[in-house]
Design a protein around this motif. Structure first.
Motif, PDB file in Angstrom:
ATOM      1  N   GLU A 172       0.833  -1.194   0.000  1.00  0.00           N
ATOM      2  CA  GLU A 172       0.000   0.000   0.000  1.00  0.00           C
ATOM      3  C   GLU A 172       0.871   1.249   0.000  1.00  0.00           C
ATOM      4  N   SER A 173       0.360   2.298  -0.620  1.00  0.00           N
ATOM      5  CA  SER A 173       1.030   3.587  -0.594  1.00  0.00           C
ATOM      6  C   SER A 173      -0.011   4.676  -0.811  1.00  0.00           C
ATOM      7  N   GLY A 174       0.403   5.914  -0.625  1.00  0.00           N
ATOM      8  CA  GLY A 174      -0.459   7.049  -0.897  1.00  0.00           C
ATOM      9  C   GLY A 174      -1.066   7.707   0.314  1.00  0.00           C
ATOM     10  N   GLY A 175      -0.855   7.145   1.485  1.00  0.00           N
ATOM     11  CA  GLY A 175      -1.368   7.766   2.685  1.00  0.00           C
ATOM     12  C   GLY A 175      -0.601   9.020   3.041  1.00  0.00           C
ATOM     13  N   GLY A 176      -1.112   9.725   4.021  1.00  0.00           N
ATOM     14  CA  GLY A 176      -0.477  10.948   4.456  1.00  0.00           C
ATOM     15  C   GLY A 176      -1.427  11.789   5.262  1.00  0.00           C
ATOM     16  N   LEU A 177      -1.080  13.050   5.400  1.00  0.00           N
ATOM     17  CA  LEU A 177      -1.867  14.004   6.165  1.00  0.00           C
ATOM     18  C   LEU A 177      -2.726  14.827   5.223  1.00  0.00           C
ATOM     19  N   ALA A 178      -3.999  14.906   5.518  1.00  0.00           N
ATOM     20  CA  ALA A 178      -4.934  15.689   4.728  1.00  0.00           C
ATOM     21  C   ALA A 178      -5.843  16.482   5.648  1.00  0.00           C
ATOM     22  N   GLN A 179      -6.370  17.561   5.122  1.00  0.00           N
ATOM     23  CA  GLN A 179      -7.361  18.344   5.837  1.00  0.00           C
ATOM     24  C   GLN A 179      -8.763  17.855   5.512  1.00  0.00           C
ATOM     25  N   PRO A 180      -9.712  18.076   6.401  1.00  0.00           N
ATOM     26  CA  PRO A 180     -11.086  17.708   6.082  1.00  0.00           C
ATOM     27  C   PRO A 180     -11.532  18.310   4.753  1.00  0.00           C
ATOM     28  N   GLY A 181     -12.182  17.494   3.949  1.00  0.00           N
ATOM     29  CA  GLY A 181     -12.608  17.900   2.626  1.00  0.00           C
ATOM     30  C   GLY A 181     -11.612  17.619   1.524  1.00  0.00           C
ATOM     31  N   ASP A 182     -10.383  17.323   1.873  1.00  0.00           N
ATOM     32  CA  ASP A 182      -9.359  17.026   0.882  1.00  0.00           C
ATOM     33  C   ASP A 182      -9.508  15.612   0.334  1.00  0.00           C
ATOM     34  N   SER A 183      -8.640  15.283  -0.612  1.00  0.00           N
ATOM     35  CA  SER A 183      -8.639  13.973  -1.246  1.00  0.00           C
ATOM     36  C   SER A 183      -7.272  13.319  -1.136  1.00  0.00           C
ATOM     37  N   LEU A 184      -7.281  12.013  -1.065  1.00  0.00           N
ATOM     38  CA  LEU A 184      -6.085  11.196  -1.166  1.00  0.00           C
ATOM     39  C   LEU A 184      -6.404   9.998  -2.035  1.00  0.00           C
ATOM     40  N   ARG A 185      -5.395   9.471  -2.715  1.00  0.00           N
ATOM     41  CA  ARG A 185      -5.552   8.244  -3.474  1.00  0.00           C
ATOM     42  C   ARG A 185      -4.571   7.213  -2.963  1.00  0.00           C
TER      43      ARG A 185
END
Length: 129
Positions: free
Chosen positions: A6-19
């Motif tokens: 798995e990869s692509g995780g991280g820190l995001a703000q509410p409403g943001d997107s990650l893949r």
């Protein structure tokens, strides 16, 4: 040697997107169902989404947990031997370690027992303002 990464995780703000990406090595993901699971500290492992087996570039059916339906999308890239989890409209409660797993079939129960071939090591997703 079979491997699921798995990869692509991280820190995001509410409403943001990650893949998130789940890449297979040593076997072809298209011939297996692939599921995404997550576990937050102190909580049970939760099924998030899964996608049914596929052949060539034809994808199977999908399933989503109620908590993510309408926000997350699971998909395959056959050429890259990869399954993605597109996470939109992220919420703080999405914070968890996310795992992908490969198994025999995908249904709406999202039970981990269906995904018994291989599990990845996880990728951390943190959603915070």
């Amino acid at each position: 040697q079979v491997q699921l990464l798995e990869s692509g995780g991280g820190l995001a703000q509410p409403g943001d997107s990650l893949r998130l990406s789940c890449k297979g090595s040593g076997f072809t993901l298209a011939y297996y169902a692939v599921g995404w699971f997550r576990q937050a500290p102190g909580e049970e492992r939760e099924g998030v989404s899964c996608i049914s087996t596929a052949n060539a570039d034809t994808y199977g059916s999908t399933a989503y947990a109620d908590s993510v339906e309408g926000r997350f999308t699971i998909s395959r890239d056959y050429a890259k031997n990869t399954v993605y989890l597109q996470m939109d409209s992220l919420r703080p409660e999405d914070t968890a370690v996310y795992y992908c797993a490969v198994g025999a079939g995908c249904d709406h129960s999202l039970k981990a027992s269906r995904f018994d071939k291989s599990w990845g090591q996880g990728t951390q997703v943190t959603v915070s303002s």
